[in-house]
Design a protein around this motif. Structure first.
Motif, short mmCIF file in Angstrom:
data_model
loop_
_atom_site.label_atom_id
_atom_site.label_comp_id
_atom_site.label_asym_id
_atom_site.label_seq_id
_atom_site.Cartn_x
_atom_site.Cartn_y
_atom_site.Cartn_z
N PHE A 72 21.41 -12.81 -5.85
CA PHE A 72 21.31 -11.36 -6.06
C PHE A 72 21.43 -10.64 -4.73
O PHE A 72 22.15 -9.64 -4.61
CB PHE A 72 19.97 -11.07 -6.73
N HIS A 73 20.74 -11.14 -3.71
CA HIS A 73 20.77 -10.55 -2.36
C HIS A 73 22.19 -10.49 -1.84
O HIS A 73 22.64 -9.46 -1.31
CB HIS A 73 19.88 -11.39 -1.45
N GLN A 74 22.92 -11.57 -1.97
CA GLN A 74 24.27 -11.62 -1.42
C GLN A 74 25.26 -10.80 -2.25
O GLN A 74 26.13 -10.13 -1.69
CB GLN A 74 24.74 -13.08 -1.32
N LEU A 75 25.13 -10.85 -3.55
CA LEU A 75 26.01 -10.05 -4.40
C LEU A 75 25.83 -8.56 -4.14
O LEU A 75 26.80 -7.80 -4.02
CB LEU A 75 25.75 -10.37 -5.87
N LEU A 76 24.58 -8.13 -4.01
CA LEU A 76 24.31 -6.72 -3.79
C LEU A 76 24.72 -6.28 -2.39
O LEU A 76 25.09 -5.11 -2.19
CB LEU A 76 22.83 -6.43 -4.04
N ALA A 77 24.66 -7.18 -1.41
CA ALA A 77 25.14 -6.83 -0.07
C ALA A 77 26.63 -6.51 -0.12
O ALA A 77 27.10 -5.54 0.49
CB ALA A 77 24.88 -7.97 0.90
N ALA A 128 31.15 -5.62 9.61
CA ALA A 128 31.02 -6.73 10.55
C ALA A 128 29.76 -7.55 10.24
O ALA A 128 29.78 -8.79 10.29
CB ALA A 128 30.96 -6.20 11.98
N PHE A 129 28.68 -6.86 9.88
CA PHE A 129 27.42 -7.53 9.57
C PHE A 129 27.56 -8.43 8.34
O PHE A 129 27.13 -9.59 8.35
CB PHE A 129 26.35 -6.45 9.33
N VAL A 130 28.18 -7.91 7.28
CA VAL A 130 28.34 -8.69 6.06
C VAL A 130 29.27 -9.87 6.29
O VAL A 130 29.01 -11.00 5.83
CB VAL A 130 28.85 -7.80 4.91
N LEU A 131 30.37 -9.66 7.00
CA LEU A 131 31.32 -10.74 7.25
C LEU A 131 30.69 -11.84 8.11
O LEU A 131 30.93 -13.03 7.88
CB LEU A 131 32.58 -10.19 7.93
N LEU A 132 29.88 -11.47 9.10
CA LEU A 132 29.20 -12.48 9.91
C LEU A 132 28.21 -13.27 9.07
O LEU A 132 28.01 -14.47 9.30
CB LEU A 132 28.48 -11.81 11.08
N SER A 133 27.58 -12.62 8.11
CA SER A 133 26.62 -13.32 7.24
C SER A 133 27.34 -14.31 6.34
O SER A 133 26.87 -15.42 6.12
CB SER A 133 25.84 -12.29 6.40
N GLU A 144 18.27 -19.95 14.34
CA GLU A 144 17.23 -19.03 14.80
C GLU A 144 17.84 -17.74 15.35
O GLU A 144 17.35 -16.64 15.09
CB GLU A 144 16.36 -19.70 15.87
N THR A 145 18.92 -17.88 16.14
CA THR A 145 19.59 -16.71 16.69
C THR A 145 20.17 -15.85 15.57
O THR A 145 20.02 -14.62 15.55
CB THR A 145 20.71 -17.13 17.65
N TRP A 146 20.84 -16.51 14.62
CA TRP A 146 21.43 -15.77 13.51
C TRP A 146 20.36 -15.06 12.71
O TRP A 146 20.53 -13.89 12.32
CB TRP A 146 22.21 -16.71 12.60
N ARG A 147 19.24 -15.71 12.45
CA ARG A 147 18.18 -15.11 11.64
C ARG A 147 17.62 -13.86 12.32
O ARG A 147 17.42 -12.83 11.67
CB ARG A 147 17.06 -16.14 11.43
N LEU A 148 17.39 -13.92 13.65
CA LEU A 148 16.86 -12.77 14.36
C LEU A 148 17.86 -11.62 14.33
O LEU A 148 17.50 -10.47 14.04
CB LEU A 148 16.53 -13.15 15.80
N LEU A 149 19.11 -11.92 14.63
CA LEU A 149 20.13 -10.87 14.65
C LEU A 149 20.37 -10.30 13.25
O LEU A 149 20.69 -9.11 13.11
CB LEU A 149 21.43 -11.42 15.22
N HIS A 150 20.22 -11.13 12.23
CA HIS A 150 20.41 -10.67 10.86
C HIS A 150 19.35 -9.62 10.51
O HIS A 150 19.68 -8.56 9.95
CB HIS A 150 20.31 -11.85 9.90
#
Length: 439
Positions: A72-77, A128-133, A144-150
């Protein structure tokens, strides 16, 4: 709160900005302008609610399931991204200069500098944020880096959209809608504060220590944690927990692992961990007695209260971990329903829990079907993959349609098995699965 109530609450919050905008009774505009405003309002509402769909809140994921919560989180993003991208291109009204007949600017799109700049930055950053995710596995960042930046990136985009909405929005300048945005943004900030500040404080109050680390199979380790000064974790068989082994409660170095022990075994927590990178690559170096921290339990891969006449457990690789806990709890409960474990690996050296499997065959009469895609010369089990053909051979009997099926493993395997079971006439409600990774 029941799952259906959570869904209704979500829909109500998403629709609230549209309802408040409609209730403002501003002069009508062309239909496309109203659609453009509605797309922007809905996109921001979805974006703010994404913070509580992160999977770290048991009050949500514990009701509808982590698997469903994250999908649900990813679909709604993606939905929010699509709405945000089309939002500015749907307008038909002039920009910046008020019309002669519109001195109040209620029919004209006016952009103060703050609203314009903030909106442009959000418009650039969100895609850019969604594509990086979506493509984070192709990026060399650590988890860990990805989680903080996310988390920080999502908050930065939310703040930019808030500024844009309050300074450039036709409807968002109304006190009621502006108050709703401020309240939802505050909830988003508090949700991050809870995950990154409150939860570590709670973990500090209930520390754990490493009881044992042992090699279980090729690149696979058994980790056993013992509660340090408290009574342990109240969990159900099949659930998982986030584990930190850095010794620090305030650390991003934690990963989710299924609990391989049964609640009836006592307070010790057992995990089966495969070396895949980041934290898992160093599990074998952890010394007994080291401080650990646990956030859990999470997940809904549980069978407590299920009354199907038989249960099939289908696991691939390290997906065996929750199955060990589930089968062990059935054994402790004296549940004698017929059970079958289908367990797949690439090589025989990767088979974990051989002692557990032998005991289950002997004491609980569990039928164990082992599948190896690269078998040794003396292999006597199934070969190849856990695919539709194998599922069809094992569960073709009419009685198997009424069984409960529990799946855990690589996403491709689970999708194949789910489709095969549905083709055999198994009801979707009798198939339980939970994924830790998503596209």
């Amino acid at each position: 709160m029941p799952g259906i109530a959570l869904i209704l609450l979500y829909l109500a919050v998403a629709a609230a900005p549209l309802a408040l905008a409609a209730a403002s009774l501003r002069p009508p505009r062309p239909v496309m302008d109203e659609i453009a405003s509605a797309a922007g309002l809905l996109a921001y509402a979805i974006l703010l609610m994404e913070f509580v769909l992160s999977g770290r809140f048991r009050s949500i994921s514990g009701r509808v399931g982590l698997d469903i919560t994250m999908r649900f989180h990813q679909l709604l993003a993606r939905t929010a991204l699509a709405l945000a991208l089309i939002h500015p291109f749907l307008y038909t009204l002039p920009f910046a200069r008020p019309l002669p007949y519109d001195p109040s600017r209620q029919l004209t799109l006016t952009f103060e500098a703050e609203g314009l700049v903030a909106g442009v930055f959000a418009f650039i950053l969100l895609p850019a944020f969604v594509l990086l995710s979506i493509g984070r596995d192709r990026i060399s960042w650590t988890y860990e880096t990805w989680r903080l930046l996310h988390g920080l990136g999502a908050l930065a985009i939310a703040v930019l959209v808030q500024v844009h909405a309050l300074h450039a929005g036709r409807y968002s300048q109304d006190p009621l809608l502006a108050g709703l945005w401020s309240g939802l943004l505050a909830i988003s900030v508090l949700s991050l504060a809870y995950v990154y500040a409150v939860k570590p404080l709670l973990k500090m109050r209930r520390p754990w220590r490493v009881e044992r680390v042992a090699s279980l199979a090729d690149r696979t380790w058994e980790l056993i944690l013992a509660p340090d000064g408290h009574d342990g974790l109240r969990h159900k068989a099949g659930q998982f927990a986030w584990i930190g082994l850095s010794g620090q409660a305030f650390s991003l170095k934690e990963n989710p692992f299924s609990i391989a022990s049964a609640p009836g075994d006592g307070p010790l927590l057992r995990f089966v961990i495969k070396e895949l990178g980041d934290l898992t690559a160093t599990v074998g170096e952890v010394s007994p007695g080291a401080r650990a921290h646990v956030d859990g339990p999470h997940g809904h891969l549980t069978i407590a209260g299920r009354r199907e006449p038989g249960i099939a457990f289908i696991a691939g690789g390290v997906g065996i971990a929750p199955m060990l806990g589930l089968l062990r709890q059935l054994e402790l409960d004296g549940d004698m329903r017929p059970t079958m474990l289908v367990y797949g690996n690439r090589t025989a050296a990767q088979i974990a829990g051989t002692e557990d499997l032998a005991r289950m065959r002997r004491t609980h009469h569990t039928e164990v079907v082992q599948v190896v895609s690269e078998p040794p010369a003396d292999w006597s089990g199934e070969t190849g993959m856990i695919d539709a053909a194998l599922v069809g051979r094992l569960f073709a009997e009419p009685c198997h349609r009424d069984w409960l099926y529990v799946l855990c493993g690589p996403p491709a395997m689970m999708e194949t098995v789910e489709e095969a079971l549905l083709d055999l006439g198994v009801s979707p409600g009798q198939i339980l699965s939970e994924r830790f990774r998503y596209d």
